[in-house]
Scaffold this motif. Structure first.
Motif, mmCIF file in Angstrom:
data_model
loop_
_atom_site.group_PDB
_atom_site.id
_atom_site.type_symbol
_atom_site.label_atom_id
_atom_site.label_comp_id
_atom_site.label_asym_id
_atom_site.label_seq_id
_atom_site.Cartn_x
_atom_site.Cartn_y
_atom_site.Cartn_z
ATOM 1 N N ARG A 100 0.831 -1.208 0.000
ATOM 2 C CA ARG A 100 0.000 0.000 0.000
ATOM 3 C C ARG A 100 0.864 1.256 0.000
ATOM 4 O O ARG A 100 0.561 2.235 -0.686
ATOM 5 N N ALA A 101 1.951 1.224 0.755
ATOM 6 C CA ALA A 101 2.845 2.381 0.817
ATOM 7 C C ALA A 101 3.468 2.682 -0.539
ATOM 8 O O ALA A 101 3.816 3.827 -0.835
ATOM 9 N N VAL A 102 3.613 1.661 -1.364
ATOM 10 C CA VAL A 102 4.238 1.817 -2.676
ATOM 11 C C VAL A 102 3.223 2.182 -3.751
ATOM 12 O O VAL A 102 3.502 2.996 -4.640
ATOM 13 N N THR A 103 2.023 1.594 -3.673
ATOM 14 C CA THR A 103 1.072 1.716 -4.787
ATOM 15 C C THR A 103 0.002 2.783 -4.586
ATOM 16 O O THR A 103 -0.652 3.174 -5.555
ATOM 17 N N ASP A 104 -0.204 3.252 -3.354
ATOM 18 C CA ASP A 104 -1.216 4.281 -3.091
ATOM 19 C C ASP A 104 -0.549 5.652 -3.178
ATOM 20 O O ASP A 104 0.219 6.030 -2.292
ATOM 21 N N PRO A 105 -0.829 6.424 -4.232
ATOM 22 C CA PRO A 105 -0.129 7.709 -4.431
ATOM 23 C C PRO A 105 -0.300 8.674 -3.267
ATOM 24 O O PRO A 105 0.662 9.316 -2.851
ATOM 25 N N GLN A 106 -1.514 8.804 -2.742
ATOM 26 C CA GLN A 106 -1.739 9.753 -1.651
ATOM 27 C C GLN A 106 -0.984 9.339 -0.394
ATOM 28 O O GLN A 106 -0.394 10.174 0.288
ATOM 29 N N LEU A 107 -0.996 8.054 -0.087
ATOM 30 C CA LEU A 107 -0.260 7.571 1.078
ATOM 31 C C LEU A 107 1.234 7.765 0.894
ATOM 32 O O LEU A 107 1.935 8.226 1.808
ATOM 33 N N SER A 108 1.736 7.439 -0.284
ATOM 34 C CA SER A 108 3.168 7.612 -0.574
ATOM 35 C C SER A 108 3.582 9.070 -0.421
ATOM 36 O O SER A 108 4.649 9.374 0.125
ATOM 37 N N GLN A 109 2.745 9.977 -0.912
ATOM 38 C CA GLN A 109 3.060 11.403 -0.803
ATOM 39 C C GLN A 109 3.116 11.842 0.654
ATOM 40 O O GLN A 109 4.032 12.573 1.062
ATOM 41 N N ALA A 110 2.124 11.414 1.451
ATOM 42 C CA ALA A 110 2.109 11.799 2.870
ATOM 43 C C ALA A 110 3.337 11.266 3.596
ATOM 44 O O ALA A 110 3.973 11.980 4.386
ATOM 45 N N MET A 111 3.702 10.024 3.321
ATOM 46 C CA MET A 111 4.863 9.428 3.982
ATOM 47 C C MET A 111 6.154 10.097 3.529
ATOM 48 O O MET A 111 7.070 10.310 4.324
ATOM 49 N N ARG A 112 6.231 10.437 2.254
ATOM 50 C CA ARG A 112 7.438 11.106 1.759
ATOM 51 C C ARG A 112 7.614 12.473 2.410
ATOM 52 O O ARG A 112 8.725 12.852 2.784
ATOM 53 N N ILE A 113 6.521 13.199 2.562
ATOM 54 C CA ILE A 113 6.594 14.522 3.194
ATOM 55 C C ILE A 113 7.053 14.399 4.644
ATOM 56 O O ILE A 113 7.925 15.143 5.102
ATOM 57 N N VAL A 114 6.483 13.443 5.377
ATOM 58 C CA VAL A 114 6.842 13.263 6.786
ATOM 59 C C VAL A 114 8.285 12.789 6.928
ATOM 60 O O VAL A 114 9.020 13.236 7.816
ATOM 61 N N MET A 115 8.719 11.888 6.045
ATOM 62 C CA MET A 115 10.060 11.308 6.171
ATOM 63 C C MET A 115 11.168 12.185 5.598
ATOM 64 O O MET A 115 12.303 12.146 6.071
ATOM 65 N N HIS A 116 10.847 12.971 4.561
ATOM 66 C CA HIS A 116 11.913 13.655 3.833
ATOM 67 C C HIS A 116 11.767 15.175 3.722
ATOM 68 O O HIS A 116 12.726 15.836 3.334
ATOM 69 N N CYS A 117 10.597 15.701 4.015
ATOM 70 C CA CYS A 117 10.374 17.120 3.710
ATOM 71 C C CYS A 117 10.185 18.012 4.925
ATOM 72 O O CYS A 117 10.158 19.236 4.786
ATOM 73 N N HIS A 177 11.741 4.402 3.885
ATOM 74 C CA HIS A 177 12.502 5.653 3.828
ATOM 75 C C HIS A 177 13.372 5.689 2.576
ATOM 76 O O HIS A 177 13.394 6.692 1.844
ATOM 77 N N THR A 178 14.080 4.613 2.302
ATOM 78 C CA THR A 178 14.967 4.570 1.134
ATOM 79 C C THR A 178 14.177 4.574 -0.164
ATOM 80 O O THR A 178 14.549 5.246 -1.133
ATOM 81 N N ASN A 179 13.064 3.846 -0.183
ATOM 82 C CA ASN A 179 12.244 3.782 -1.398
ATOM 83 C C ASN A 179 11.669 5.148 -1.760
ATOM 84 O O ASN A 179 11.545 5.496 -2.937
ATOM 85 N N LEU A 180 11.311 5.940 -0.741
ATOM 86 C CA LEU A 180 10.690 7.243 -0.974
ATOM 87 C C LEU A 180 11.700 8.372 -1.114
ATOM 88 O O LEU A 180 11.326 9.499 -1.439
#
Length: 206
Positions: A100-117, A177-180
């Motif tokens: 889900r973390a990989v294939t759900d665009p909205q979830l991926s975006q939220a996780m990327r922002i929290v982890m990297h932005c 973290h690495t994937n995003l």
């Protein structure tokens, strides 16, 4: 100005979150202002302040919209494993999360922002407290699941449960973290996510 209907207000709310998502990913949270968000959404600054008091409130709302349903569902599932075959259910749950973390665009975006932005500091802001609570709920759910597996005799006995929880937590965080990570090509979870998880799961589950 005519008062907005509830439907119009909701459309504005989501449009602002969509605009903020793109800006946070493109240029980071620190460099993004509420004016930038309003401009990207083609709205006034007043529209932003009507819905959000500051950027932290935008990020929290973004997480609640994009990730809360997944988070709550995952926490519930881990705390309530199918006792007819808890090890298989645990394996399926962990793989479903990563997928889900990989294939759900909205979830991926939220996780990327929290982890990297966003920047985490020693200052305990309202946003950091909120995100730490989400983190702790997630960790506790893993802890409950592994303790259940131990009670059911589904874990190898040569490692303490506390070590297994720490290692799974670090492994999952590292993979996601690495994937995003922007520009990263070292981990392809879409292609190898299940196999990477099996490395850990096969070593731990009976």
């Amino acid at each position: 100005m005519a008062r907005k209907t509830k439907a119009e207000a909701e459309r504005t709310y989501h449009a602002l979150l969509d605009a903020a998502t793109l800006l946070f990913i493109e240029q980071g949270v620190a460099k993004t202002t509420l004016n930038d968000i309003a401009h990207r959404a083609d709205m006034t600054r007043g529209a932003v302040y009507w819905h959000f008091k500051n950027k932290d409130a935008v990020i929290q709302a973004l997480w609640e919209r994009n990730a809360k349903t997944m988070h709550d569902g995952f926490v519930y599932r881990l705390k309530n494993l199918d006792m007819t075959c808890p090890a298989a259910d645990f394996r399926d749950a962990i793989k479903a999360l990563l997928r889900r973390a990989v294939t759900d665009p909205q979830l991926s975006q939220a996780m990327r922002i929290v982890m990297h932005c966003i920047e985490f500091t020693d200052e305990k802001t309202e946003l950091q407290s909120f995100l730490y609570t989400c983190r702790d709920e997630f960790y506790e759910a893993l802890q409950v699941a592994l303790q259940t597996l131990e009670q059911q005799g589904a874990l190898r006995r040569d490692l303490p449960v506390a070590v297994l929880i720490s290692s799974l937590w670090a492994y999952l965080n590292g993979l996601v973290h690495t994937n995003l990570e922007p520009g990263s090509k070292t981990v392809d979870l879409q292609a190898y996510g299940d196999k990477l998880l099996d490395l850990w799961l096969d070593a731990v589950l009976k």
